[in-house]
Write a protein that holds these residues in place. Structure first.
Motif, short mmCIF file in Angstrom:
data_model
loop_
_atom_site.label_atom_id
_atom_site.label_comp_id
_atom_site.label_asym_id
_atom_site.label_seq_id
_atom_site.Cartn_x
_atom_site.Cartn_y
_atom_site.Cartn_z
N VAL A 1 0.85 -1.21 0.00
CA VAL A 1 0.00 0.00 0.00
C VAL A 1 0.88 1.25 0.00
N GLU A 2 1.93 1.26 0.82
CA GLU A 2 2.84 2.41 0.84
C GLU A 2 3.53 2.59 -0.51
N ALA A 3 3.87 1.46 -1.13
CA ALA A 3 4.50 1.54 -2.46
C ALA A 3 3.54 2.16 -3.46
N ALA A 4 2.24 1.77 -3.37
CA ALA A 4 1.24 2.35 -4.27
C ALA A 4 1.09 3.86 -4.01
N ASP B 1 4.31 -2.92 -12.30
CA ASP B 1 4.14 -4.38 -12.30
C ASP B 1 4.36 -4.97 -10.92
N MET B 2 5.45 -4.58 -10.26
CA MET B 2 5.73 -5.19 -8.95
C MET B 2 4.71 -4.75 -7.90
N VAL B 3 4.23 -3.50 -7.98
CA VAL B 3 3.24 -3.04 -7.00
C VAL B 3 1.90 -3.73 -7.23
N VAL B 4 1.47 -3.81 -8.50
CA VAL B 4 0.20 -4.46 -8.81
C VAL B 4 0.22 -5.93 -8.43
N HIS C 1 -1.47 -10.14 -4.71
CA HIS C 1 -1.03 -11.28 -3.90
C HIS C 1 -1.57 -11.17 -2.47
N CYS C 2 -1.68 -9.96 -1.97
CA CYS C 2 -2.19 -9.78 -0.59
C CYS C 2 -3.70 -9.57 -0.57
N GLY C 3 -4.37 -9.65 -1.74
CA GLY C 3 -5.82 -9.59 -1.79
C GLY C 3 -6.40 -8.21 -1.97
N ASN C 4 -5.59 -7.19 -2.17
CA ASN C 4 -6.10 -5.82 -2.34
C ASN C 4 -6.31 -5.57 -3.83
N ALA D 1 -5.15 -2.54 -6.64
CA ALA D 1 -4.36 -3.01 -7.78
C ALA D 1 -4.98 -2.53 -9.08
N LYS D 2 -6.35 -2.58 -9.16
CA LYS D 2 -7.02 -2.12 -10.37
C LYS D 2 -6.82 -0.64 -10.59
N ARG D 3 -6.84 0.13 -9.51
CA ARG D 3 -6.61 1.59 -9.62
C ARG D 3 -5.19 1.88 -10.12
N MET D 4 -4.23 1.10 -9.67
CA MET D 4 -2.85 1.29 -10.14
C MET D 4 -2.74 0.98 -11.64
N GLU D 5 -3.49 -0.07 -12.08
CA GLU D 5 -3.47 -0.40 -13.51
C GLU D 5 -4.11 0.72 -14.33
N GLN D 6 -5.21 1.29 -13.81
CA GLN D 6 -5.86 2.40 -14.50
C GLN D 6 -4.94 3.62 -14.55
N LEU D 7 -4.18 3.88 -13.47
CA LEU D 7 -3.23 5.01 -13.44
C LEU D 7 -2.15 4.83 -14.51
N GLU D 8 -1.66 3.61 -14.63
CA GLU D 8 -0.62 3.36 -15.64
C GLU D 8 -1.18 3.56 -17.05
N VAL D 9 -2.44 3.10 -17.30
CA VAL D 9 -3.05 3.27 -18.61
C VAL D 9 -3.22 4.75 -18.94
N SER D 10 -3.66 5.54 -17.93
CA SER D 10 -3.83 6.98 -18.17
C SER D 10 -2.52 7.69 -18.45
N LEU D 11 -1.44 7.18 -17.84
CA LEU D 11 -0.12 7.79 -18.08
C LEU D 11 0.45 7.39 -19.43
#
Length: 462
Positions: free
Chosen positions: A412-415, A434-437, A442-445, A449-459
């Motif tokens: 979470v801190e990494a995100a 990739d490593m954060v998602v 892996h920890c069930g969040n 993880a989906k928000r991080m993927e959306q952030l990467e797509v927007s960037l």
């Protein structure tokens, strides 16, 4: 003589004023509120130095300088006047200055030149490679029973050495006894310098043995010339032996020579010898140059002798050495890498107290050490301190912190740091996402993880 030279300050011929000039003058007088101060009248000294400058200009530029000087109807030249003109003209026009010197001697039988006038001519003639005229002038001095100045010929020998003409330097040295000019320590040092510049170390060492035979006492520069040259040529062991010989003879070796030797030993990988030399210097109360000190620290840290480096820095600072930011740039990462976090913090605060503004990479070394030790709270706090105190982190610091958070399970801190990067205009690498998602999934969040993927797509725009 000053009165006679005053004609060189030219006065304008009287000219009838024009009507316009008179009108302007009358208007000035009508509107003048306070009297205009008169300009300072030239003194006798002003007239004298103006005359010197004028004569020097003639010497430098007039092809028929003897005829021009004769027309000036100058008073009999004095030693001071001739010396000033020679010092002005000889460096750029030594042959013309020599002609002026001959004219001054022939124009007045009462004028007797001193050593200073010859001295003002000899070195410029040598620098312009007028060797025959230089030796002719030296013979002239001898005929007048004037002593040849050893310091002047030492400068001549050094000029030959700088011009890569060691044979001529040796020729000057060998000729001096014929002119009753003593071969002093300064003359020997000049020839040593010329030989070393030419790479003739055998000749230089033979010259030192000759000094011992002739009972010419060496000085600090004698040893400094040799040590500097041997270090520059990579002859480190010879330079080291020479410094030890200096100590045996009671000479305190020059700091610059020691610095060069330490640098050479470090570059050649002789770290033990370099360490021993620094130890000896600190015991004698002598500090190396900070650049030399830093190069030694860097080499020792790379070889894993970090503890020795910390102790060495402490001893040196106790003696008055002022570390610069490069010193801390070498030591803080080295100490942090070994996990000596408290020592790293101590060095960091010392850098701040010394007035240095630590850059992000110094923070990064300590943050990484804290994360490795599992002290993530301290790492995050120190990172926040970095931002508060006006040191904006760059992408490598964020990348390192995100990687350490993932390794420590702080997904979470990494995100959060990924989002913070984007808010600062820094684009994270794909590997960071990739490593954060992967960690969040892996920890069930999955939501984060989906928000991080959306952030990467927007960037990235895909």
């Amino acid at each position: 003589m000053l009165r006679s030279l005053s004609f060189l300050i030219r006065r304008p011929f009287p000219v009838a004023p024009s009507p316009l000039f008179l009108i302007i003058s009358i208007r000035r007088l009508d509107t003048l509120a306070s009297p205009v101060p008169h300009p300072r009248r030239p003194s006798k000294n002003d007239a004298y130095f103006a005359a010197v400058h004028h004569i020097a200009g003639i010497v430098r530029s007039d092809f028929y300088l003897e005829r021009t000087l004769g027309r000036l109807r100058l008073p009999p030249p004095t030693q001071d006047l001739v010396l000033r003109v020679l010092r002005d003209a000889a460096p750029s026009a030594p042959l013309s200055a020599l002609r002026f010197f001959a004219w001054a001697r022939s124009s007045s039988p009462s004028y007797r030149p001193s050593v200073a006038e010859f001295d003002a001519l000899i070195l410029p003639l040598a620098r312009h490679r007028h060797w025959s005229r230089m030796w002719s002038l030296s013979a002239d001095m001898r005929s007048l029973s004037l002593p040849l100045p050893p310091d002047t010929f030492a400068a001549v020998i050094e000029a030959y050495g700088a011009a890569a003409l060691p044979d001529l330097a040796v020729d000057v040295f060998n000729r001096l006894p014929k002119f009753d000019c003593p071969q002093t320590t300064a003359v020997y040092n000049a020839l040593l310098s010329a030989l070393c510049l030419a790479g003739n170390f055998h000749g230089a060492y033979a010259l030192i043995r000759r000094m011992a035979r002739k009972q010419v006492p060496p000085d600090r520069r004698t040893f400094s010339v040799i040590v500097d040259a041997w270090c520059a040529a990579g002859k480190l062991r010879a330079a080291q032996e020479f410094l030890e010989e200096m100590n045996r003879r009671g000479f305190k070796p020059p700091v610059r020579g020691r610095d060069l030797l330490i640098d050479g030993l470090v570059n050649a990988g002789y770290l033990e010898s370099a360490k021993e030399m620094v130890r000896r210097m600190t015991k004698e109360g002598v500090l190396p140059d900070i650049t030399t000190f830093n190069s030694l620290l860097e080499a020792l840290c790379k070889s894993g002798e970090n503890d020795f480096c910390v102790d060495l820095l402490q001893n040196a600072t106790d003696m008055g050495l002022c570390p610069d930011i490069s010193t801390y740039k070498i030591l803080i990462p080295a100490v942090s890498k070994l996990g000596k976090i408290e020592e790293a913090f101590k060095l960091f605060h010392s850098a701040v107290e010394d007035g240095n503004k630590p850059f992000p990479s110094l923070y990064a070394a300590i943050i990484k050490a804290l994360c490795r030790a599992g002290r993530f709270g301290d790492a995050f706090s120190f990172f926040s301190d970095m931002k508060v105190k006006g040191h904006p982190p760059h992408r490598p610091v964020y990348t390192m912190l995100i990687k350490m958070c993932v390794r420590g399970g702080k997904f979470v801190e990494a995100a959060n740091y990924l989002v913070e990067m984007t808010e600062m205009g820094l684009v994270p690498r794909s590997e960071n996402f990739d490593m954060v998602v992967d960690g969040l999934k892996h920890c069930g969040n999955h939501e984060l993880a989906k928000r991080m993927e959306q952030l990467e797509v927007s960037l990235r725009g895909y």
